[in-house]
Every structure is written in structure tokens, then in C-alpha cells.
Design a protein around this motif. Structure first.
Motif, PDB file in Angstrom:
ATOM      1  N   VAL A 329      -6.737   6.420  46.397  1.00  0.00           N
ATOM      2  CA  VAL A 329      -7.128   7.420  47.230  1.00  0.00           C
ATOM      3  C   VAL A 329      -6.055   8.528  47.092  1.00  0.00           C
ATOM      4  CG1 VAL A 329      -5.776   6.517  49.173  1.00  0.00           C
ATOM      5  CG2 VAL A 329      -7.691   7.998  49.758  1.00  0.00           C
ATOM      6  N   SER A 330      -6.772   9.849  47.198  1.00  0.00           N
ATOM      7  CA  SER A 330      -5.802  11.165  47.325  1.00  0.00           C
ATOM      8  C   SER A 330      -6.446  11.878  48.273  1.00  0.00           C
ATOM      9  CB  SER A 330      -5.903  11.874  46.096  1.00  0.00           C
ATOM     10  OG  SER A 330      -7.293  12.053  45.704  1.00  0.00           O
ATOM     11  N   GLY A 331      -5.663  12.777  48.888  1.00  0.00           N
ATOM     12  CA  GLY A 331      -6.029  13.616  49.883  1.00  0.00           C
ATOM     13  C   GLY A 331      -4.942  13.927  51.211  1.00  0.00           C
ATOM     14  N   GLU A 332      -5.435  14.411  52.195  1.00  0.00           N
ATOM     15  CA  GLU A 332      -4.843  14.940  53.364  1.00  0.00           C
ATOM     16  C   GLU A 332      -3.979  13.786  54.167  1.00  0.00           C
ATOM     17  OE1 GLU A 332      -7.215  17.122  55.886  1.00  0.00           O
ATOM     18  OE2 GLU A 332      -7.433  18.703  54.175  1.00  0.00           O
ATOM     19  N   THR A 333      -4.443  12.701  54.039  1.00  0.00           N
ATOM     20  CA  THR A 333      -3.686  11.465  55.011  1.00  0.00           C
ATOM     21  C   THR A 333      -2.873  10.721  54.095  1.00  0.00           C
ATOM     22  OG1 THR A 333      -5.608   9.967  54.569  1.00  0.00           O
ATOM     23  CG2 THR A 333      -5.890  11.793  56.534  1.00  0.00           C
ATOM     24  N   VAL A 334      -2.719  10.715  52.833  1.00  0.00           N
ATOM     25  CA  VAL A 334      -1.824  10.200  52.051  1.00  0.00           C
ATOM     26  C   VAL A 334      -0.293  10.402  52.402  1.00  0.00           C
ATOM     27  CG1 VAL A 334      -0.791   9.617  49.834  1.00  0.00           C
ATOM     28  CG2 VAL A 334      -3.056   9.833  50.099  1.00  0.00           C
ATOM     29  N   MET A 335       0.271   9.452  52.891  1.00  0.00           N
ATOM     30  CA  MET A 335       1.868   9.530  53.402  1.00  0.00           C
ATOM     31  C   MET A 335       2.671  10.133  52.392  1.00  0.00           C
ATOM     32  SD  MET A 335       1.369   9.321  56.761  1.00  0.00           S
ATOM     33  CE  MET A 335      -0.212   9.138  57.663  1.00  0.00           C
ATOM     34  N   ALA A 336       4.115  10.191  52.574  1.00  0.00           N
ATOM     35  CA  ALA A 336       4.859  10.856  51.682  1.00  0.00           C
ATOM     36  C   ALA A 336       5.868   9.775  50.967  1.00  0.00           C
ATOM     37  CB  ALA A 336       5.963  11.792  52.333  1.00  0.00           C
ATOM     38  N   GLY A 337       5.503   8.612  50.896  1.00  0.00           N
ATOM     39  CA  GLY A 337       6.020   7.805  50.072  1.00  0.00           C
ATOM     40  C   GLY A 337       6.917   6.827  51.060  1.00  0.00           C
ATOM     41  N   TYR A 338       7.793   6.054  50.276  1.00  0.00           N
ATOM     42  CA  TYR A 338       8.839   4.968  51.204  1.00  0.00           C
ATOM     43  C   TYR A 338       9.978   5.690  51.243  1.00  0.00           C
ATOM     44  CZ  TYR A 338       4.959   1.544  49.914  1.00  0.00           C
ATOM     45  OH  TYR A 338       3.848   0.928  49.590  1.00  0.00           O
ATOM     46  N   TRP A 339      10.644   5.094  52.250  1.00  0.00           N
ATOM     47  CA  TRP A 339      11.899   5.650  52.623  1.00  0.00           C
ATOM     48  C   TRP A 339      12.999   5.486  51.676  1.00  0.00           C
ATOM     49  CZ3 TRP A 339      14.117   9.357  55.954  1.00  0.00           C
ATOM     50  CH2 TRP A 339      15.442   9.020  56.305  1.00  0.00           C
ATOM     51  N   GLY A 340      13.763   6.276  51.240  1.00  0.00           N
ATOM     52  CA  GLY A 340      14.947   5.886  50.334  1.00  0.00           C
ATOM     53  C   GLY A 340      14.852   5.282  48.871  1.00  0.00           C
ATOM     54  N   ILE A 341      13.416   5.257  48.553  1.00  0.00           N
ATOM     55  CA  ILE A 341      13.113   4.816  47.294  1.00  0.00           C
ATOM     56  C   ILE A 341      12.832   5.905  46.649  1.00  0.00           C
ATOM     57  CG2 ILE A 341      11.732   3.209  46.011  1.00  0.00           C
ATOM     58  CD1 ILE A 341      11.493   1.404  48.455  1.00  0.00           C
ATOM     59  N   PRO A 342      13.353   6.102  45.323  1.00  0.00           N
ATOM     60  CA  PRO A 342      12.847   7.512  44.421  1.00  0.00           C
ATOM     61  C   PRO A 342      11.617   7.111  43.880  1.00  0.00           C
ATOM     62  CG  PRO A 342      15.213   6.077  43.691  1.00  0.00           C
ATOM     63  CD  PRO A 342      14.556   5.242  44.712  1.00  0.00           C
ATOM     64  N   LEU A 343      10.951   8.224  44.005  1.00  0.00           N
ATOM     65  CA  LEU A 343       9.457   7.940  43.681  1.00  0.00           C
ATOM     66  C   LEU A 343       9.172   7.377  42.340  1.00  0.00           C
ATOM     67  CD1 LEU A 343       6.619   9.287  44.735  1.00  0.00           C
ATOM     68  CD2 LEU A 343       6.770  11.307  43.208  1.00  0.00           C
ATOM     69  N   GLU A 344       9.977   7.576  41.293  1.00  0.00           N
ATOM     70  CA  GLU A 344       9.565   6.765  39.987  1.00  0.00           C
ATOM     71  C   GLU A 344       9.466   5.316  40.235  1.00  0.00           C
ATOM     72  OE1 GLU A 344      13.920   8.520  40.003  1.00  0.00           O
ATOM     73  OE2 GLU A 344      11.884   9.333  40.523  1.00  0.00           O
ATOM     74  N   ALA A 345      10.002   4.869  41.228  1.00  0.00           N
ATOM     75  CA  ALA A 345      10.402   3.423  41.719  1.00  0.00           C
ATOM     76  C   ALA A 345       9.105   2.950  42.420  1.00  0.00           C
ATOM     77  CB  ALA A 345      11.757   3.209  41.954  1.00  0.00           C
ATOM     78  N   GLN A 346       8.422   3.890  43.005  1.00  0.00           N
ATOM     79  CA  GLN A 346       7.179   3.667  43.792  1.00  0.00           C
ATOM     80  C   GLN A 346       5.986   3.307  43.132  1.00  0.00           C
ATOM     81  OE1 GLN A 346       7.040   5.908  47.461  1.00  0.00           O
ATOM     82  NE2 GLN A 346       9.222   6.595  47.276  1.00  0.00           N
TER      83      GLN A 346
END
Length: 499
Positions: A329-346
Motif C-alpha cells: 500500500v502507498s498513499g496518505e496514511t502510510v506512517m513514517a517508518g519505525y522509531w530508531g531504525i534506519p530506513l534501509e534496515a526496515q
């Protein structure tokens, strides 16, 4: 728009209307606004400033709501924690988010309540950017240590608006929230009520046997469901057969069985059912219009406004209608990832070419030719049996469609080629359940054994707890006495119970 503005608007426009009803009584929107002002003063006296994390492990009451809105008003980050988590689990969350203030122990909760009561009102409101963090909601941690989902104001406000455009809560609605406010399904009931100026009735688990009286007394019109709550209300209303004002049931997460929902709608004349799909990382993804439930009871509906769903295979190739793959899913309600975890590791959140995030849910499903979503199972629930890839939820759904089966949990075979057990809550003879499943399921999806239990254990959020269900079974349930007979009968009555 900052999420706290939802309450501010209702305080101005619906000041004298009941905002929240809890065990202590009723607060109007003006009363709730005054409680938030006092809590703002208390937080500022504790030195809390914008961006700092406030962890709270309270139950469903007015203090939770006041602290939630006050934290957001000053630009800080609210971190709700289920009050039944262990000290170790809470400690992990407090440490992981580097909390400035943690209100978690009974002594902390009592002190907070007492001090807020005597704190002078403070109308301070910070300038809160839309992309700043409003809430950290920690996932259950079923696949590892709990992770904090970063929920900015912008995405939360978009989710509230999109959900309500489908569910259409009204200013005269009275919404029963038996779901924990620490669970995002419960928290968004508060936000939906603030958006529409409606009334929120808060209930705790200990009030379950009195829920029907609560519904009657306060004229409840909307009831967010989890499977256990659907079963409780069915049992209570079956005995009382009292008229109510309930017009809408909603559900997300684990879905109540088809038979339970059919009986519930019959027992509450004039009610409708909105089946929904979502996860904390995106809040809500799809909602089935109540008018479409009769014709598409297995669907979880169309994508909500602002979101796009696609189904992909293991190579990220987009699949066509009725092809099962991962829900993305993509769009306006996709949250901003996980706290304290680099995006490349998510693994869940992937950066797209336009800079936005796409959520790979890890769930399996498919879209029909009209774009309706059908949920097949979590990745953890997918197994390969007799050369067929299938979801354990497919087996559970088939069992729960049998009149007389109120709940079912299919357990992952261990080892992989071992017997597949189906645990059911039902008074029907096992042979009758077996005969009906033979008609409903192909050989690959038929369980080897059926194990009746008196209750299905639940997680703290009211969902079936697969681990606890597995622990319910005595060693004899896995012994050789049933290996040659499919659907062998065993009943166990010990262990944790729910409904």
C-alpha cells in the motif's frame, strides 16, 4: 493539521455536548477541554517540551484522553502502552523511545491523576508542524522485540478523515469503545468522535458482562468489534433480546466468524457491519461498505481515499485480479517508518522514486476485478501443504461459517509435514464439523485433527493468541492416538480462557 485541533474544534462547536462517558461519569466537550488545559499545565510543570516522549500505561478513562491531547498540544510525542504489559515489556519501550516521562506503575498513575486534578489550567498550544510526530505506537512484537511505529500528525489526520468518509460517524452517534485506547483501533475511536463531535463511551474488560446494559443506558449507536466482543454481545443479546439503538458494527484485525456476525446482525435489528483491514503501520487500508457486506462477505473492501493497493509476487511483480500475493500500500496514511531504525534496515517500509514510503504489509491477499481487497493471511500464517500454498485463516474462515462454531484457530504444523490441528470453540460433535469441512475445503486445506476447547485465549488487544492456543493443547493432543484418524476429537478445558 495537528491532530489535537480535532478536539479544539469540537470544544468550540459542540461545547455542551457529551464528549466522553467513563466509570466516573460524563464530561462535555468543554469539560474535556478544561481537563486537557490542566494536563497541559501539569506536563509543562514536569518540564516536557516539544518532541519529547511521554509514555503512558493507563486504562480506558478520561485521564488517558486528557494526557493524550495535552501531550500533542505542546508538541510532544504520546506513547500509549497497554496496562497489562509486563514490567520488562514496558521497560523496553521506555528505553527504546528514550522517554522523558514514563507514567506506568500504579503509583505513577495515581500520582499523575491526583496532581493533574489540582494543577492550574494552562491554555498553551505549541506551533506543531504537520510532519512532526504525534504518537509512537509499539507493535505487539510477535516476530521480535516491539517496534515503535512513527505516526506523524499529517498521516493520522488523513487517516481519520478517510476512515470517516467511509464509516460516516454522525454528531449524534454514541460510540462504545471497549477496545483499549492503547491499541490504535481504540485510539482512533476517540479521534473519530472528536472529528464529528459525537460521544465516546469508554469501557474496560472487567465490564464485559454489563456491556449490553451499557449500550442500552447510553443509547450506543456504533460498536467497534474484536472477535471476543462479538461473541460476548451475541451471548448477552441472545438471552435478553432487548431493543437497542445500535446502527453500525465495525471490525479490523482478526475478523469474527461469519456465523457470529450473521447472528449478531439478526439480534441487533437495524444494524449493519463494516469489515475493515489495516495495520498500525498504515492505520487503515480498506473498508467494505456496509451495503456491500451481503454480496461480498469475504472482502475487506475498497482502498480508503488517498491510498493505493497493489498485489505483488516475491519479485515485486504486480499481479492481476484474483492472484494471491503480498498486499502493498502507498498513499496518505502510510506512517513514517519505525522509531530508531534506519530506513534501509526496515523491510516493511520502502522508499519510492517520488520520495514517499510504500508499505509492504507482509500479508497475503488479492484484488477482484472491481478492486475489492480479500485478505488471505499473514505471512506467518502461510504454509505449504501437499504442494499447495495456503493461509491458515482460510481454514479458520471455513470452520467459522459452520453454524454452531463460534471461533476457530488453525495451528501451523510442526514439523512442516506434521499434522495440522484446528482448535474450535463449539458444542457441535467433531464428526459433524468434520463432515461440513469436507464439503467446504479441498484435501490440502482439511485439518488432520479438530480439538474442541471451552475458550479461545486472547492477546491483550482481544485477538486470538496462537501461541497460547498451542500451549492449551495437552501432549496427548499431539500423540499418536489420532494420527490415523483425520479430525480426531480431543477436548481441553484448562489454561487461559477468554469468551
Amino acid at each position: 493539521m495537528p491532530v489535537s485541533d480535532l478536539l479544539t474544534r469540537s470544544c468550540l462547536e459542540r461545547g455542551h455536548h457529551p464528549a466522553v462517558i467513563d466509570a466516573e461519569g460524563t464530561l462535555s466537550y468543554l469539560d474535556l477541554g478544561a481537563a486537557v488545559d490542566r494536563t497541559v499545565g501539569w506536563l509543562r510543570s514536569q518540564g516536557i517540551t516539544a518532541g519529547e516522549r511521554v509514555v503512558y500505561a493507563g486504562g480506558n478513562d478520561r485521564v488517558f484522553l486528557a494526557l493524550f491531547y495535552a501531550t500533542l498540544r505542546i508538541g510532544a510525542v504520546f506513547v500509549p502502552v497497554h496496562p497489562e504489559l509486563t514490567e520488562g515489556q514496558v521497560g523496553h519501550i521506555v528505553e527504546d523511545c528514550d522517554a522523558t516521562l514514563a507514567i506506568c506503575s500504579p503509583a505513577d498513575l495515581a500520582r499523575c491523576r491526583q496532581e493533574i486534578q489540582w494543577t492550574s489550567a494552562d491554555g498553551f498550544t505549541a506551533e506543531v508542524p504537520d510532519d512532526s510526530i504525534a504518537v509512537l505506537i509499539y507493535t505487539s512484537g510477535t516476530t521480535g522485540r516491539p517496534k515503535g511505529v512513527v505516526c506523524p500528525h499529517r498521516q493520522m489526520a488523513a487517516a481519520v478523515e478517510a476512515i470517516n468518509s467511509c464509516l460516516r460517524y454522525r454528531a449524534d452517534d454514541v460510540v462504545l469503545c471497549r477496545v483499549p485506547l492503547s491499541f490504535d483501533y481504540g485510539l482512533y475511536q476517540a479521534l473519530l468522535c472528536a472529528l464529528t463531535g459525537s460521544t465516546l463511551v469508554l469501557a474496560e474488560r472487567g465490564q464485559d458482562m454489563g456491556l449490553l446494559k451499557l449500550i442500552e443506558r447510553h443509547g450506543v449507536t456504533v460498536v467497534p468489534l474484536l472477535p471476543a466482543l462479538a461473541q460476548i454481545l451475541t451471548l448477552l443479546q441472545r438471552k435478553r433480546q432487548r431493543p437497542t439503538a445500535v446502527r453500525l458494527f465495525t471490525n479490523t484485525g482478526a475478523r469474527p466468524g461469519r456465523a457470529i456476525m450473521s447472528e449478531l446482525l439478526e439480534l441487533f435489528p437495524g444494524s449493519a457491519f463494516a469489515s475493515m483491514y489495516g495495520m498500525t503501520e498504515c492505520k487503515r487500508i480498506s473498508i467494505l461498505d456496509p451495503d456491500a457486506y451481503a454480496d461480498h462477505p469475504d472482502s475487506v473492501g475498497m482502498p480508503i481515499a488517498g491510498d493505493l493497493i497493489r498485489i505483488v509476487d516475491g519479485g515485486n511483480r504486480e499481479l492481476g485480479p484474483h492472484e494471491v500475493g503480498e498486499i502493498v500500500v502507498s498513499g496518505e496514511t502510510v506512517m513514517a517508518g519505525y522509531w530508531g531504525i534506519p530506513l534501509e534496515a526496515q523491510k516493511r517500509f520502502v522508499r519510492r522514486d517520488d520520495g514517499s514510503l510504500e508499505l509492504h504489509t507482509g500479508d497475503q491477499g488479492y484484488l477482484d476485478e472491481d478492486g475489492r481487497l480479500y485478505f488471505v493471511g499473514r505471512d506467518d500464517d502461510m504454509i505449504k501443504r501437499r504442494g499447495v500454498r495456503l493461509g491458515l485463516t482460510e481454514i479458520e474462515d471455513a470452520a467459522e461459517r459452520i453454524p454452531g462454531v463460534s471461533a476457530a484457530v488453525a495451528l501451523r504444523p510442526e514439523p512442516e509435514d506434521g499434522p495440522l490441528d484446528l482448535v474450535v470453540r463449539s458444542e457441535l460433535p467433531v464428526e459433524e464439523i468434520r463432515a461440513q469441512l469436507v464439503q467446504r475445503l479441498d484435501p490440502a486445506r482439511r485439518p488432520d485433527r479438530i480439538v474442541p476447547v471451552d475458550a479461545i485465549p486472547l492477546t491483550s488487544n482481544g485477538k486470538p493468541d496462537r501461541g497460547a492456543v498451542k500451549r492449551l493443547l495437552d501432549p496427548p493432543a499431539h500423540a499418536d492416538h489420532a494420527t490415523t484418524l483425520p479430525f480426531a476429537q480431543t477436548r481441553t478445558t484448562h489454561g487461559p480462557v477468554a469468551v
